[in-house]
Motif scaffolding. Structure first.
Motif, PDB file in Angstrom:
ATOM      1  N   LEU A 189       0.833  -1.201   0.000  1.00  0.00           N
ATOM      2  CA  LEU A 189       0.000   0.000   0.000  1.00  0.00           C
ATOM      3  C   LEU A 189       0.866   1.250   0.000  1.00  0.00           C
ATOM      4  CD1 LEU A 189      -2.828  -1.138   2.456  1.00  0.00           C
ATOM      5  CD2 LEU A 189      -2.964  -0.824  -0.034  1.00  0.00           C
ATOM      6  N   LYS A 190       1.938   1.238   0.758  1.00  0.00           N
ATOM      7  CA  LYS A 190       2.822   2.405   0.830  1.00  0.00           C
ATOM      8  C   LYS A 190       3.486   2.611  -0.511  1.00  0.00           C
ATOM      9  CE  LYS A 190       6.698   4.250   3.399  1.00  0.00           C
ATOM     10  NZ  LYS A 190       7.673   4.031   4.494  1.00  0.00           N
ATOM     11  N   THR A 191       3.868   1.643  -1.191  1.00  0.00           N
ATOM     12  CA  THR A 191       4.512   1.768  -2.490  1.00  0.00           C
ATOM     13  C   THR A 191       3.550   2.300  -3.519  1.00  0.00           C
ATOM     14  OG1 THR A 191       5.987  -0.058  -1.947  1.00  0.00           O
ATOM     15  CG2 THR A 191       5.754   0.494  -4.262  1.00  0.00           C
ATOM     16  N   LEU A 192       2.318   1.903  -3.496  1.00  0.00           N
ATOM     17  CA  LEU A 192       1.306   2.383  -4.431  1.00  0.00           C
ATOM     18  C   LEU A 192       1.038   3.864  -4.227  1.00  0.00           C
ATOM     19  CD1 LEU A 192      -0.710   1.732  -6.657  1.00  0.00           C
ATOM     20  CD2 LEU A 192      -2.372   1.069  -4.864  1.00  0.00           C
ATOM     21  N   ALA A 193       0.990   4.278  -2.969  1.00  0.00           N
ATOM     22  CA  ALA A 193       0.753   5.701  -2.671  1.00  0.00           C
ATOM     23  C   ALA A 193       1.903   6.540  -3.182  1.00  0.00           C
ATOM     24  CB  ALA A 193       0.568   5.899  -1.180  1.00  0.00           C
ATOM     25  N   ASP A 194       3.085   6.006  -2.995  1.00  0.00           N
ATOM     26  CA  ASP A 194       4.252   6.744  -3.503  1.00  0.00           C
ATOM     27  C   ASP A 194       4.198   6.879  -5.017  1.00  0.00           C
ATOM     28  OD1 ASP A 194       5.190   7.034  -0.973  1.00  0.00           O
ATOM     29  OD2 ASP A 194       6.627   5.349  -1.103  1.00  0.00           O
ATOM     30  N   LEU A 195       3.761   5.853  -5.713  1.00  0.00           N
ATOM     31  CA  LEU A 195       3.677   5.874  -7.162  1.00  0.00           C
ATOM     32  C   LEU A 195       2.693   6.928  -7.644  1.00  0.00           C
ATOM     33  CD1 LEU A 195       4.476   4.672  -9.895  1.00  0.00           C
ATOM     34  CD2 LEU A 195       2.697   2.912  -9.538  1.00  0.00           C
ATOM     35  N   LYS A 196       1.576   6.994  -6.975  1.00  0.00           N
ATOM     36  CA  LYS A 196       0.578   7.989  -7.352  1.00  0.00           C
ATOM     37  C   LYS A 196       1.110   9.414  -7.157  1.00  0.00           C
ATOM     38  CE  LYS A 196      -3.559   5.164  -6.584  1.00  0.00           C
ATOM     39  NZ  LYS A 196      -4.806   4.999  -5.834  1.00  0.00           N
ATOM     40  N   GLN A 197       1.870   9.568  -6.058  1.00  0.00           N
ATOM     41  CA  GLN A 197       2.434  10.907  -5.786  1.00  0.00           C
ATOM     42  C   GLN A 197       3.418  11.297  -6.876  1.00  0.00           C
ATOM     43  OE1 GLN A 197       1.572  13.047  -3.396  1.00  0.00           O
ATOM     44  NE2 GLN A 197       3.029  14.556  -4.283  1.00  0.00           N
ATOM     45  N   VAL A 198       4.206  10.296  -7.283  1.00  0.00           N
ATOM     46  CA  VAL A 198       5.169  10.576  -8.351  1.00  0.00           C
ATOM     47  C   VAL A 198       4.435  10.927  -9.639  1.00  0.00           C
ATOM     48  CG1 VAL A 198       6.929   9.538  -9.813  1.00  0.00           C
ATOM     49  CG2 VAL A 198       6.991   9.203  -7.341  1.00  0.00           C
ATOM     50  N   GLN A 199       3.394  10.184  -9.943  1.00  0.00           N
ATOM     51  CA  GLN A 199       2.626  10.478 -11.154  1.00  0.00           C
ATOM     52  C   GLN A 199       2.007  11.880 -11.105  1.00  0.00           C
ATOM     53  OE1 GLN A 199      -0.126   7.148 -11.205  1.00  0.00           O
ATOM     54  NE2 GLN A 199       1.325   5.834 -12.388  1.00  0.00           N
ATOM     55  N   HIS A 200       1.536  12.249  -9.938  1.00  0.00           N
ATOM     56  CA  HIS A 200       0.913  13.587  -9.784  1.00  0.00           C
ATOM     57  C   HIS A 200       1.956  14.688  -9.996  1.00  0.00           C
ATOM     58  CE1 HIS A 200      -1.815  16.634  -8.353  1.00  0.00           C
ATOM     59  NE2 HIS A 200      -0.886  17.034  -7.437  1.00  0.00           N
ATOM     60  N   THR A 201       3.143  14.416  -9.412  1.00  0.00           N
ATOM     61  CA  THR A 201       4.212  15.416  -9.552  1.00  0.00           C
ATOM     62  C   THR A 201       4.621  15.563 -11.005  1.00  0.00           C
ATOM     63  OG1 THR A 201       5.027  14.905  -7.324  1.00  0.00           O
ATOM     64  CG2 THR A 201       6.549  16.023  -8.853  1.00  0.00           C
ATOM     65  N   LEU A 202       4.755  14.461 -11.731  1.00  0.00           N
ATOM     66  CA  LEU A 202       5.111  14.508 -13.142  1.00  0.00           C
ATOM     67  C   LEU A 202       4.056  15.235 -13.966  1.00  0.00           C
ATOM     68  CD1 LEU A 202       6.551  10.891 -13.664  1.00  0.00           C
ATOM     69  CD2 LEU A 202       7.822  13.063 -13.583  1.00  0.00           C
ATOM     70  N   ALA A 203       2.803  14.997 -13.636  1.00  0.00           N
ATOM     71  CA  ALA A 203       1.713  15.655 -14.369  1.00  0.00           C
ATOM     72  C   ALA A 203       1.779  17.172 -14.176  1.00  0.00           C
ATOM     73  CB  ALA A 203       0.372  15.098 -13.911  1.00  0.00           C
ATOM     74  N   GLU A 204       2.039  17.600 -12.932  1.00  0.00           N
ATOM     75  CA  GLU A 204       2.145  19.047 -12.683  1.00  0.00           C
ATOM     76  C   GLU A 204       3.323  19.657 -13.446  1.00  0.00           C
ATOM     77  OE1 GLU A 204       2.413  19.484  -8.496  1.00  0.00           O
ATOM     78  OE2 GLU A 204       0.217  19.466  -8.198  1.00  0.00           O
ATOM     79  N   THR A 205       4.449  18.931 -13.460  1.00  0.00           N
ATOM     80  CA  THR A 205       5.633  19.439 -14.175  1.00  0.00           C
ATOM     81  C   THR A 205       5.342  19.589 -15.658  1.00  0.00           C
ATOM     82  OG1 THR A 205       7.104  18.386 -12.554  1.00  0.00           O
ATOM     83  CG2 THR A 205       8.051  18.990 -14.700  1.00  0.00           C
ATOM     84  N   ARG A 206       4.698  18.536 -16.244  1.00  0.00           N
ATOM     85  CA  ARG A 206       4.372  18.635 -17.666  1.00  0.00           C
ATOM     86  C   ARG A 206       3.408  19.784 -17.942  1.00  0.00           C
ATOM     87  NH1 ARG A 206       4.662  12.859 -17.369  1.00  0.00           N
ATOM     88  NH2 ARG A 206       2.428  12.748 -16.927  1.00  0.00           N
TER      89      ARG A 206
END
Length: 218
Positions: A8-25
């Motif tokens: 569960l902790k790894t999945l949450a981290d993945l989503k956070q990374v995806q969100h951060t990448l989306a904001e950067t793009r």
């Protein structure tokens, strides 16, 4: 069951990374759009004048020939020399004036047709002296040229009465009034001269002549 919290902790981290990448793009896309808009505006402002006036054609330049500056007028040296030569030749030192001078109480000269009343008025100072020439200290040729130029210029400017100072000749060899005699000869040969008389004592006496000139045009 022991590994479930880690997943569960790894999945949450993945989503956070995806969100951060989306904001950067999204930010990069916005910046690129802003740059494109700025460039489009710059190009539009550069071509604003051309779009406003429409198509243009360059003006045709008329054919022109470069002109050289007008040269200065030549100095009439030869003409001046000719005038001086004629002046010297026209005033002779050998001219006999003895029959033309009136030798009364004071020497005088008058041309035919000029009455003695004219010379009387000259002697009495009834004509205002408008200009004077002093020949003192000049050589004979210098005095002749100076006198000829003086009479010609005075007559040209409409002057009627002038005085010529030739001196009494007391400083000449033998105390003979050489320049005085020559001045009388030269004046008689000048057509502009109508008459002359010896100056009054207060105005030069025997060392000067009062000369009456003809009117301009005569």
């Amino acid at each position: 069951m022991a590994n479930k919290p880690t997943a569960l902790k790894t999945l949450a981290d993945l989503k956070q990374v995806q969100h951060t990448l989306a904001e950067t793009r999204a930010r990069e896309a916005a910046a690129a759009a802003a740059r494109a808009a700025a460039e489009q505006k710059r190009l539009a402002e550069r071509d604003l004048f051309s779009r406003a006036i429409g198509a243009t054609q360059p003006l045709r330049r008329p054919a022109a020939v470069p002109l050289s500056p007008e040269p200065p007028a030549p100095i009439p040296v030869q003409h001046q020399l000719d005038e001086q030569r004629v002046l010297r030749e026209s005033l002779s030192d050998e001219f006999d004036v003895t029959t033309l001078l009136d030798v009364d109480d004071a020497m005088s000269f008058r041309r035919p047709g000029i009455s003695t009343e004219i010379t009387r008025k000259l002697r009495a100072g009834e004509w205002s002296i408008q200009r004077q020439l002093d020949l003192h200290g000049m050589r004979s040729d210098e005095a002749r040229d100076a006198l000829g130029n003086f009479i010609r210029t005075a007559h040209k400017h409409g002057m009627r009465c002038v005085r010529v100072v030739h001196g009494k000749g007391l400083g000449s060899p033998g105390k003979q009034p050489v320049l005085k005699t020559k001045t009388q000869r030269w004046l008689i040969q000048k057509n502009e001269v109508l008459a002359f008389v010896q100056a009054k004592p207060a105005e030069g006496g025997a060392g000067a002549l009062v000369v009456l000139l003809a009117p301009v045009g005569r």
